[in-house]
Design an enzyme around this catalytic site. Structure first.
Site, PDB file in Angstrom:
ATOM      1  N   GLY A  13       0.779  -1.173  -0.144  1.00  0.00           N
ATOM      2  CA  GLY A  13       0.038  -0.097   0.055  1.00  0.00           C
ATOM      3  C   GLY A  13       0.791   1.340  -0.010  1.00  0.00           C
ATOM      4  CE1 TYR A  14       1.650   8.118  -0.570  1.00  0.00           C
ATOM      5  CE2 TYR A  14       0.154   8.348   1.067  1.00  0.00           C
ATOM      6  CZ  TYR A  14       1.157   8.789   0.315  1.00  0.00           C
ATOM      7  OH  TYR A  14       1.405  10.204   0.328  1.00  0.00           O
ATOM      8  CG  LEU A  36      -2.019  -7.969  -3.954  1.00  0.00           C
ATOM      9  CD1 LEU A  36      -1.817  -8.633  -5.351  1.00  0.00           C
ATOM     10  CD2 LEU A  36      -1.271  -6.928  -3.842  1.00  0.00           C
ATOM     11  CB  SER A  37      -8.361  -5.288  -0.909  1.00  0.00           C
ATOM     12  OG  SER A  37      -7.593  -4.743   0.459  1.00  0.00           O
ATOM     13  CB  SER A 128      -5.861   8.103  12.112  1.00  0.00           C
ATOM     14  OG  SER A 128      -6.118   9.187  11.397  1.00  0.00           O
ATOM     15  CB  THR A 130      -9.270  10.022  12.500  1.00  0.00           C
ATOM     16  OG1 THR A 130     -10.885  10.386  12.389  1.00  0.00           O
ATOM     17  CG2 THR A 130      -8.931   8.861  12.838  1.00  0.00           C
ATOM     18  CE1 TYR A 153      -9.104   4.023   8.364  1.00  0.00           C
ATOM     19  CE2 TYR A 153      -9.533   6.349   9.012  1.00  0.00           C
ATOM     20  CZ  TYR A 153      -8.411   5.324   8.660  1.00  0.00           C
ATOM     21  OH  TYR A 153      -7.241   5.467   8.663  1.00  0.00           O
ATOM     22  CE  LYS A 157      -6.412   3.356  11.184  1.00  0.00           C
ATOM     23  NZ  LYS A 157      -5.465   2.112  10.812  1.00  0.00           N
ATOM     24  CG  LEU A 204      -6.406  18.817  -0.930  1.00  0.00           C
ATOM     25  CD1 LEU A 204      -7.318  19.418  -1.641  1.00  0.00           C
ATOM     26  CD2 LEU A 204      -5.873  19.570   0.345  1.00  0.00           C
ATOM     27  N   GLY A 301     -18.815  16.759   8.196  1.00  0.00           N
ATOM     28  CA  GLY A 301     -17.956  15.855   8.724  1.00  0.00           C
ATOM     29  C   GLY A 301     -16.546  16.290   8.905  1.00  0.00           C
TER      30      GLY A 301
END
Ligand code: NAD
Ligand code: WQD
Length: 345
Positions: A13-14, A36-37, A128, A130, A153, A157, A204, A301
């Site tokens: 992933g990233y 690999l989702s 996160s 968040t 989500y 976390k 963004l 949100g």
């Protein structure tokens, strides 16, 4: 001399792929597990192009306890885990909460369950900002109150942090470092790896770079009537390579018994808040490319402003976000151009 083996879940992933590069550069052996989702095998080629090493790769799902057990049997030398594997789209989590709770929490619980059996010394967890919701005070320290999550989500976390803490308080023989990322952006300066958003980007920077290259007509700036100097929201945009380096330090702490407490928590941000409009200006300045944009209504949100106080990470980890934002923007643009060259988007 080669260092210990680290299991990187979600390693194609990233953030995972950038971290794998830094682990390899620091001399670690790596094995990646990814279903690999939200990534693909070509990422391994990117990692090889940068490091000259293709890390071992197991295509499997971390919620599959049998597959995970087999992996630990195959690699009995795993000493540390970095757990990136998770579903991460806030909007999708509102539509499919069970998918999010199942994927993110079962992945974590399977890992925690197997760690003592296979002698793993520690786990780094991707948390996160968040968890802070709309903070009462900026910059945010790790002591800031955890606010009620506004999405499944975000809730995964918060719950994950609690699960890790409960398991370690119950006597589990390993350590954990919880890393609370602010807004990770940019790509490796080589443009061999970067972020691969699925469908229309919600975040963004991918929306901005896709607009700059002409895939999207214009970028919508969600609100200019916030209580901020220019009216747009403020975030702490942290370069993904800087972020990746913090994981290597966290792993070293756990493996070398340097953790001050069994569960350590660090904010990973720059300490500087930038508005959405300032970020667009930075991109235009750094690349010379104009980004067509218009102001639209607020996105429901959204947090008005949040940025990190990274003092603890600076002092305890000896880590600091160093990349100037204009360089980060150039890296994001170079990555977008590379995707175009490869015919991906
Ligand atoms: P990403 O989607 O690019 O990477 C996650 C990887 O995990 C993907 O390659 C995906 O295929 C894999 N994966 C998902 N579920 C899996 C499972 N059950 N088994 C095996 N592989 C699985 O996301 P990212 O941006 O690199 O984020 C990495 C972590 O950091 C996530 O836990 C995310 O919640 C967290 N995080 C991300 C951000 C952000 O803005 N990108 C911010 C804070 C925290
Ligand atoms: C940043 C700013 C938008 C898109 C999300 C998750 C968070 C964390 C990081 C994982 C906001 C504005 C955006 C656009 C815009 N992930 N924006 N036009 O919302 O800070 O955080 O990703 O843990 O949990 O919620 O990131 O990139 O979506 O938005 O004006 O087309 O850009 O309103 O102010 P966000 P983002």
């Amino acid at each position: 001399m080669k260092k210990e083996r680290i299991l990187v879940t979600g390693g194609t992933g990233y953030i995972g792929s950038h971290t794998v590069v830094e682990l390899i550069n620091a001399g670690y052996e790596v094995v990646i597990i990814d279903n690999l989702s939200n990534s693909n095998r070509d990422v391994l080629k990117g990692i090889h192009a940068i490091t000259g090493v293709t890390p071992d790769f197991v295509e499997a799902d971390c919620t599959d306890l049998a597959a995970l057990t087999k992996l630990f049997e195959t690699y009995p030398d795993i000493k540390g885990i970095i757990n990136f594997a998770a579903s991460k789209a806030v909007g999708e989590s509102m539509q499919k909460p069970i998918l999010y709770y199942r994927n993110n929490l079962n992945t974590l619980m399977n890992l925690l369950d197997l760690m003592p059996r296979f002698g793993v010394k520690g786990i780094v967890f991707s948390s996160s900002c968040t968890v802070y919701g709309e903070p009462d005070v900026n910059p945010v320290t790790e002591e800031a109150p955890i606010k009620k999550a506004t999405s499944p989500y975000g809730n995964t976390k918060q719950i994950s942090e609690e699960i890790i803490t409960d398991v370690i308080n119950a006597g589990a023989p390993f350590k954990s470092v919880l890393l609370r990322y602010f807004n990770p952006v940019g790509a490796h300066p080589s443009a061999e790896i970067g972020e691969l958003p699925n469908g229309v980007p919600q975040n963004l920077i991918p929306y901005l770079t896709q607009t700059a290259i002409g895939i999207r007509k214009e970028l919508s700036v969600f609100g200019n009537d916030y209580d901020t100097p220019d009216g747009s929201c403020i975030r702490d945009f942290i370069n993904v390579v800087d972020l990746a380096k913090a994981h290597v330090i966290a792993v070293e702490r756990m493996l070398n018994d340097k953790c001050e407490t069994p569960v350590e928590i660090f904010n990973l941000g720059t300490g500087v808040g930038l508005s959405v409009l300032e970020l667009i200006a930075s991109f235009e300045r750094a690349t010379g490319v104009k980004v067509p944009h218009k102001i639209v209504g607020r996105r429901p949100g959204d947090i008005e402003k949040v940025w990190a106080n990274p003092k603890r990470a600076n002092e305890v980890l000896g880590w600091k976000a160093e990349t100037p934002i204009d360089d980060t923007m150039r890296s994001a643009w170079k990555w977008q151009q590379r995707l175009r060259e490869r015919g991906i988007m």
